[in-house]
Design a protein around this motif. Structure first.
Motif, mmCIF file in Angstrom:
data_model
loop_
_atom_site.group_PDB
_atom_site.id
_atom_site.type_symbol
_atom_site.label_atom_id
_atom_site.label_comp_id
_atom_site.label_asym_id
_atom_site.label_seq_id
_atom_site.Cartn_x
_atom_site.Cartn_y
_atom_site.Cartn_z
ATOM 1 N N ARG A 86 37.044 44.744 46.347
ATOM 2 C CA ARG A 86 36.733 43.457 46.699
ATOM 3 C C ARG A 86 36.858 42.884 45.158
ATOM 4 N NH1 ARG A 86 32.517 46.364 49.111
ATOM 5 N NH2 ARG A 86 32.226 47.133 47.412
ATOM 6 N N TYR A 87 37.856 41.922 45.229
ATOM 7 C CA TYR A 87 38.044 41.492 44.023
ATOM 8 C C TYR A 87 38.366 40.434 44.132
ATOM 9 C CZ TYR A 87 42.788 41.984 46.667
ATOM 10 O OH TYR A 87 43.221 41.685 47.344
ATOM 11 N N ASP A 88 38.545 38.818 43.236
ATOM 12 C CA ASP A 88 38.444 37.974 42.706
ATOM 13 C C ASP A 88 39.912 37.794 42.025
ATOM 14 O OD1 ASP A 88 38.395 35.449 42.559
ATOM 15 O OD2 ASP A 88 36.697 34.445 41.438
ATOM 16 N N PRO A 89 41.000 37.379 42.457
ATOM 17 C CA PRO A 89 42.338 37.337 41.900
ATOM 18 C C PRO A 89 41.949 35.638 40.524
ATOM 19 C CG PRO A 89 42.562 37.033 43.846
ATOM 20 C CD PRO A 89 41.596 37.298 43.884
ATOM 21 N N ALA A 90 41.144 34.945 41.282
ATOM 22 C CA ALA A 90 41.091 33.717 40.228
ATOM 23 C C ALA A 90 39.881 33.454 38.998
ATOM 24 C CB ALA A 90 40.055 32.294 40.971
ATOM 25 N N THR A 91 39.982 34.777 38.931
ATOM 26 C CA THR A 91 39.041 35.214 37.424
ATOM 27 C C THR A 91 38.707 36.856 36.652
ATOM 28 O OG1 THR A 91 37.363 36.004 38.699
ATOM 29 C CG2 THR A 91 36.897 34.079 38.322
ATOM 30 N N GLU A 92 39.899 37.363 37.489
ATOM 31 C CA GLU A 92 39.974 39.032 37.489
ATOM 32 C C GLU A 92 41.265 39.187 36.911
ATOM 33 O OE1 GLU A 92 36.663 41.642 38.415
ATOM 34 O OE2 GLU A 92 37.833 40.976 40.451
ATOM 35 N N ARG A 93 41.788 39.662 35.876
ATOM 36 C CA ARG A 93 42.559 40.409 36.185
ATOM 37 C C ARG A 93 43.394 41.501 36.951
ATOM 38 N NH1 ARG A 93 41.296 39.514 30.459
ATOM 39 N NH2 ARG A 93 42.140 37.838 30.203
ATOM 40 N N MET A 94 44.510 41.870 37.327
ATOM 41 C CA MET A 94 45.276 42.801 38.953
ATOM 42 C C MET A 94 46.280 43.115 38.362
ATOM 43 S SD MET A 94 43.458 41.047 41.961
ATOM 44 C CE MET A 94 43.959 42.667 43.039
ATOM 45 N N PHE A 95 46.494 43.560 37.474
ATOM 46 C CA PHE A 95 47.644 44.765 36.874
ATOM 47 C C PHE A 95 47.613 46.215 37.318
ATOM 48 C CE2 PHE A 95 47.594 41.818 33.627
ATOM 49 C CZ PHE A 95 49.182 41.251 33.445
ATOM 50 N N TYR A 96 46.232 46.389 37.969
ATOM 51 C CA TYR A 96 46.770 47.844 38.360
ATOM 52 C C TYR A 96 45.133 48.187 38.863
ATOM 53 C CZ TYR A 96 49.347 49.001 34.370
ATOM 54 O OH TYR A 96 50.495 49.128 33.235
#
Length: 375
Positions: A86-96
Motif C-alpha cells: 500500500r504505497y503512494d508514488p505521489a508522496t513516497e520514493r520507491m527506489f526499493y
C-alpha cells in the motif's frame, strides 16, 4: 596483443577492465565515481579473495550478511515506501521495496561497523561493498538510472518485476588472478595524463548531458555511507530533497566537462593529446555531444586512425515512449600512435560511421535528403 598495460580511463562498472584482466593485461582502472572505485577495487585490484581472518573467511562473511535481521535505517526511511503493498508514488520514493531497503541498511551498517573496529581492512571492505552495490543496482525500481523511479513496482507494465521484487542477496564475487599488480584509481581522467602510461588506453568518456554522479547517486551513497540529509517524503523541488533526492556533491566534486557542448571538445583534445599509449581506443556514439568531425580530427593528430562500428538499440525509458530512431551507431575509434598521422583517412573513417548511421535512420525514416550533405 595479449600482454602489457591496459588503461581504462573511465571504467564505470569495470566490464572492459575485467575483460582486459582476463586476457592477461596488467590493468589500470580509473573512475572518479565512488561506486565505480569499489566495484573495480574488488574485481580488478583483487586477484584473490582476502583472508577475512578476523571473521572466518569470505563465504562465512557473505552468509552472515545475508542472514542479518532487517534494519529500518537511512535507505528504508528515505528511498522506500512505508508499505510495499500500500504505497503512494505521489508522496513516497520507491527506489526499493521496504524489505530490500532494510536489507541494504542492515548490511551496510554491519560493513561500516567492521571497518570502524578494524575487523576488516580496505581490501576486505571493497570485496563486500562491490556485491552490495551490484545488488543495490539490480534490485532497484528503476530503468537503470536513479533520476527517477517507476510509479508502482515496475511501472504500469511491471517491467523487470522479477528483479525489483526479488530479495536482495549478496553473492561471493568471482575474482580472476592475472598474476599482475593491477591498479585502481579514483581521479579525474584528465588529471592523470602525466602519471599514467600504458600499451593500450581505452577512453570511454560520457557522451551526453547526463552526469554520472546524478544518474547513480544512490549507488554513491551506499558506497560512501555518509547519509546526506534527505526529507521524508518529497515535494517537487530541485534542492536535493525533491522526488529523487539526488545528492548534490557531483556539482562541486565530480562535474564532468564531457557532459557540456561548450567544454566537451576541448577536454577531449586535452585528453587525447596527453594520453601516453601505443594504441588509443575511444568508444563513442553518433548521439554524442562532441561533433564527429572534431572527434576524428583530434584522434588523427595522434597517428593512424581506423574505426569499428556497431548498430545499437537506443535506450528508452519504456516501451510506451518510443524514440523517432530506434537505433544509433556506437563505434570504437582506434589510433595507432606509432603510425603516421594522416588527415587524409578522416573522410574514409567518417564515411564508414555515417553510412551505418544513415542505414539506421532510414529503417524508420524515408526522407533522408540533406541529412549528411558532406558525406
Amino acid at each position: 596483443m595479449r600482454s602489457g598495460d591496459f588503461y581504462d580511463a573511465f571504467s564505470g562498472s569495470g566490464v572492459v577492465a575485467r575483460l582486459a584482466k582476463s586476457l592477461g593485461f596488467r590493468v589500470i582502472a580509473n573512475d572518479w565515481e565512488p561506486y565505480s572505485f569499489y566495484l573495480n577495487f574488488c574485481s580488478v585490484a583483487c586477484n584473490r579473495a582476502p583472508a577475512f581472518s578476523a571473521l572466518g573467511g569470505l563465504e562465512n562473511v557473505i552468509h552472515h550478511l545475508n542472514c542479518l535481521p532487517p534494519v529500518a535505517g537511512y535507505i528504508a526511511a528515505h528511498y522506500c515506501p512505508s508499505d510495499d503493498e500500500r504505497y503512494d508514488p505521489a508522496t513516497e520514493r520507491m527506489f526499493y521495496t521496504q524489505e530490500n531497503g532494510r536489507r541494504i541498511d542492515a548490511i551496510r551498517e554491519r560493513i561500516a561497523e567492521w571497518k570502524s573496529s578494524g575487523a576488516i581492512d580496505d581490501r576486505e571492505e571493497a570485496v563486500l561493498l562491490a556485491p552490495l552495490i551490484y545488488q543495490a543496482s539490480y534490485c532497484s525500481n528503476t530503468s537503470g538510472v536513479f533520476k527517477g523511479f517507476h510509479r508502482g513496482w515496475g511501472g504500469a507494465t511491471k517491467t523487470a518485476w522479477y528483479r525489483i521484487r526479488s530479495k536482495l542477496t549478496l553473492r561471493v564475487p568471482v575474482l580472476w588472478d592475472n598474476g599482475c599488480e593491477n591498479v585502481v584509481l579514483r581521479e579525474d581522467a584528465n588529471s592523470l595524463l602525466d602519471s599514467v602510461e600504458a600499451d593500450i588506453a581505452y577512453l570511454d568518456p560520457p557522451y551526453n548531458q547526463h552526469q554520472y554522479g546524478s544518474n547513480y547517486h544512490l549507488l554513491n551513497t551506499v558506497a560512501l555511507w555518509d547519509k546526506p540529509p534527505v526529507s521524508v517524503g518529497f515535494n517537487h523541488g530541485d534542492d536535493g530533497n525533491g522526488k529523487s533526492a539526488i545528492r548534490m556533491d557531483w556539482r562541486t566534486e565530480r562535474r564532468s566537462l564531457y557532459c557540456y557542448r561548450r567544454s566537451a571538445s576541448h577536454a577531449f583534445r586535452e585528453l587525447v593529446a596527453g594520453t601516453k599509449a601505443r594504441f588509443i581506443l575511444v568508444s563513442y556514439s553518433t548521439d554524442g555531444i562532441i561533433p564527429l568531425d572534431d572527434l576524428l580530427e583530434t584522434l588523427s593528430d595522434r597517428g593512424e586512425l581506423s574505426v569499428v562500428t556497431q548498430r545499437y538499440k537506443r535506450y528508452r525509458v519504456s516501451s510506451q515512449r518510443p524514440s523517432s530512431r530506434s537505433h544509433n551507431i556506437e563505434f570504437v575509434a582506434i589510433v595507432n600512435t606509432s603510425g603516421p598521422a594522416n588527415q587524409a583517412n578522416i573522410r574514409e573513417v567518417k564515411q564508414k560511421v555515417l553510412v551505418e548511421h544513415i542505414n539506421t535512420w532510414t529503417a524508420g525514416n524515408q526522407d533522408t535528403a540533406g541529412l549528411f550533405p558532406d558525406l
